[in-house]
Design an enzyme around this catalytic site. Sequence first.
Site, PDB file in Angstrom:
ATOM      1  N   LYS A   9       0.849  -1.200   0.000  1.00  0.00           N
ATOM      2  CA  LYS A   9       0.000   0.000   0.000  1.00  0.00           C
ATOM      3  C   LYS A   9       0.883   1.248   0.000  1.00  0.00           C
ATOM      4  O   LYS A   9       1.872   1.315   0.713  1.00  0.00           O
ATOM      5  CB  LYS A   9      -0.891  -0.017   1.233  1.00  0.00           C
ATOM      6  CG  LYS A   9      -1.741   1.221   1.411  1.00  0.00           C
ATOM      7  CD  LYS A   9      -2.816   1.040   2.470  1.00  0.00           C
ATOM      8  CE  LYS A   9      -2.283   1.072   3.864  1.00  0.00           C
ATOM      9  NZ  LYS A   9      -3.348   1.228   4.882  1.00  0.00           N
ATOM     10  N   SER A  25      -5.422   4.075 -16.591  1.00  0.00           N
ATOM     11  CA  SER A  25      -4.409   3.561 -15.674  1.00  0.00           C
ATOM     12  C   SER A  25      -4.084   4.603 -14.625  1.00  0.00           C
ATOM     13  O   SER A  25      -4.706   5.654 -14.563  1.00  0.00           O
ATOM     14  CB  SER A  25      -3.128   3.197 -16.418  1.00  0.00           C
ATOM     15  OG  SER A  25      -2.629   4.358 -17.047  1.00  0.00           O
ATOM     16  N   TYR A  58      -4.608  -0.248 -13.390  1.00  0.00           N
ATOM     17  CA  TYR A  58      -3.280  -0.866 -13.416  1.00  0.00           C
ATOM     18  C   TYR A  58      -2.223   0.223 -13.417  1.00  0.00           C
ATOM     19  O   TYR A  58      -2.484   1.387 -13.726  1.00  0.00           O
ATOM     20  CB  TYR A  58      -3.131  -1.797 -14.631  1.00  0.00           C
ATOM     21  CG  TYR A  58      -3.261  -1.078 -15.954  1.00  0.00           C
ATOM     22  CD1 TYR A  58      -2.144  -0.582 -16.619  1.00  0.00           C
ATOM     23  CD2 TYR A  58      -4.509  -0.875 -16.535  1.00  0.00           C
ATOM     24  CE1 TYR A  58      -2.267   0.095 -17.818  1.00  0.00           C
ATOM     25  CE2 TYR A  58      -4.648  -0.211 -17.740  1.00  0.00           C
ATOM     26  CZ  TYR A  58      -3.514   0.266 -18.378  1.00  0.00           C
ATOM     27  OH  TYR A  58      -3.640   0.944 -19.560  1.00  0.00           O
TER      28      TYR A  58
END
Length: 117
Positions: A9, A25, A58
């Site tokens: 994270k 993205s 992504y």
Amino acid sequence: MFLNVLKSKIHRVKVTQAELNYVGSITIDEDLMDAAGLLENEQVHIVNNNNGERLITYVIKGERGSGIICLNGAAARRAQVGDIVIIIAYGLMTPEEAGTHKPTVIFPDENNRLVKG
């Protein structure tokens, strides 16, 4: 059986750009990617602390040391420059692996730079 467990994270980074006319993205400073163990094209969840939006996209490598956090394509509609987001990656693990796994969590500074210490 596999469990979907927090892998890494990036906690509380500031959106520096939002590019609507780009193939979707999130572009992330490569220093932050390396520190969090994120790979280019890896799936991530984005949580916007300012408006509660959540999305899945992504990763694209951003310029190393730039502090860039740029939501691209449709994701650009989910945040404004200056919003604070959390970037989360999950990994599939067996229950045994999950029981000993320690996620990588990084806390960049207000300029999206790694804190030395």
